[in-house]
Design a protein around this motif. Structure first.
Motif, mmCIF file in Angstrom:
data_model
loop_
_atom_site.group_PDB
_atom_site.id
_atom_site.type_symbol
_atom_site.label_atom_id
_atom_site.label_comp_id
_atom_site.label_asym_id
_atom_site.label_seq_id
_atom_site.Cartn_x
_atom_site.Cartn_y
_atom_site.Cartn_z
ATOM 1 N N GLY A 15 34.227 14.208 -18.056
ATOM 2 C CA GLY A 15 35.670 14.375 -18.229
ATOM 3 C C GLY A 15 36.087 14.699 -19.644
ATOM 4 N N HIS A 16 35.139 14.657 -20.577
ATOM 5 C CA HIS A 16 35.413 15.040 -21.963
ATOM 6 C C HIS A 16 34.743 16.368 -22.306
ATOM 7 N N VAL A 17 33.577 16.622 -21.700
ATOM 8 C CA VAL A 17 32.866 17.872 -21.963
ATOM 9 C C VAL A 17 33.663 19.070 -21.446
ATOM 10 N N ILE A 18 34.148 18.986 -20.212
ATOM 11 C CA ILE A 18 34.827 20.129 -19.595
ATOM 12 C C ILE A 18 36.087 20.554 -20.364
ATOM 13 N N TYR A 42 23.900 15.816 -21.794
ATOM 14 C CA TYR A 42 24.945 16.697 -21.268
ATOM 15 C C TYR A 42 24.688 18.160 -21.581
ATOM 16 N N HIS A 43 23.963 18.442 -22.641
ATOM 17 C CA HIS A 43 23.560 19.821 -22.919
ATOM 18 C C HIS A 43 22.730 20.362 -21.760
ATOM 19 N N LYS A 44 21.782 19.556 -21.306
ATOM 20 C CA LYS A 44 20.920 19.982 -20.194
ATOM 21 C C LYS A 44 21.750 20.237 -18.944
ATOM 22 N N ARG A 45 22.719 19.373 -18.668
ATOM 23 C CA ARG A 45 23.548 19.529 -17.467
ATOM 24 C C ARG A 45 24.418 20.783 -17.552
ATOM 25 N N SER A 49 24.111 24.064 -15.119
ATOM 26 C CA SER A 49 25.269 24.493 -14.324
ATOM 27 C C SER A 49 25.615 25.957 -14.568
ATOM 28 N N LEU A 50 25.172 26.499 -15.706
ATOM 29 C CA LEU A 50 25.504 27.885 -16.059
ATOM 30 C C LEU A 50 24.384 28.859 -15.730
ATOM 31 N N GLN A 51 23.290 28.389 -15.159
ATOM 32 C CA GLN A 51 22.158 29.267 -14.867
ATOM 33 C C GLN A 51 22.593 30.407 -13.948
ATOM 34 N N GLY A 52 22.303 31.620 -14.387
ATOM 35 C CA GLY A 52 22.654 32.793 -13.604
ATOM 36 C C GLY A 52 24.090 33.237 -13.775
#
Length: 213
Positions: A15-18, A42-45, A49-52
């Motif tokens: 809720g803070h990253v987004i 959170y970097h990994k997540r 989530s952005l793959q592709g």
């Protein structure tokens, strides 16, 4: 003339990253270079989530620093997470700023941090980088946090953030009354976790109020 370079750091929670990532996109669209520094977890997540569909790649550089937790440790244990990241992240953030600023064409013009990472303004000041705080939750919540010293002085809460009694108070004259038992930090886990979280709020507030709010 090179584009201004902004370093952005969210709090270690979805809720803070987004919100900070969306804000960083706005900065990038207005011509800023953005380096977005997450915790390793959170970097990994974000990367997964952005793959592709990594439309951020050319706009925002994604980097990370460790949060001090081992991979198998429970990041839902807020008290432990706070203690660990306060031990590790200030030094690692300083190292990251030094590393970026060592490249003449990459020097950081401004550092923007989530309000829950307000302690990082101490690092920004030490590194002589202009800082600003982004508060991703309601204006009422930041107003409440800023009023913590007065709440203690008025006997509404004690030095650990625990309400002294059930009573009504106002954050500001034109705001609605609220119950002392509704202070959000009083609902964070057990008393030990509450104290750790409350101490973080106080430290963040001191750092933010010093030069940046």
């Amino acid at each position: 003339m090179s584009r201004p370079h902004v370093l952005v750091m969210p709090g270690p929670a979805q809720g803070h990253v987004i919100p900070l990532l969306e804000f960083s996109q706005c900065l990038a669209k207005h011509g800023f270079r953005v380096t977005f520094v997450n915790t390793d977890y959170y970097h990994k997540r974000v990367v997964e989530s952005l793959q592709g569909k990594n439309y951020l790649e050319e706009q925002i550089r994604l980097v990370w620093i460790p949060d001090g937790m081992e991979p198998w440790e429970d990041r839902n244990d807020l008290g432990k997470l706070i203690e660990k990241f306060l031990q590790v992240m200030p030094g690692k953030l300083e190292e990251l700023i030094e590393e970026i600023n060592s490249r003449e064409d990459e020097k950081i013009d401004c550092f923007i941090a989530d309000g829950n990472m307000g302690w990082s303004m101490e690092v920004a000041k030490k590194m002589n980088v202009r800082g600003a705080v982004f508060w991703s939750s309601s204006a009422a919540s930041v107003a409440l946090v800023i009023r913590i010293p007065k709440l203690i002085d008025d006997g509404i809460i004690d030095s650990h953030g625990t309400p002294m009694s059930m009573q009504m108070f106002r954050i500001a004259p034109k705001m609605p009354e609220m119950n002392s038992r509704d202070c959000f930090w009083a609902h964070i886990g057990d008393l030990t976790t509450q104290k750790i979280f409350f101490d973080l709020l106080e430290r963040n507030t001191r750092a933010m109020m010093a030069d940046h709010l």
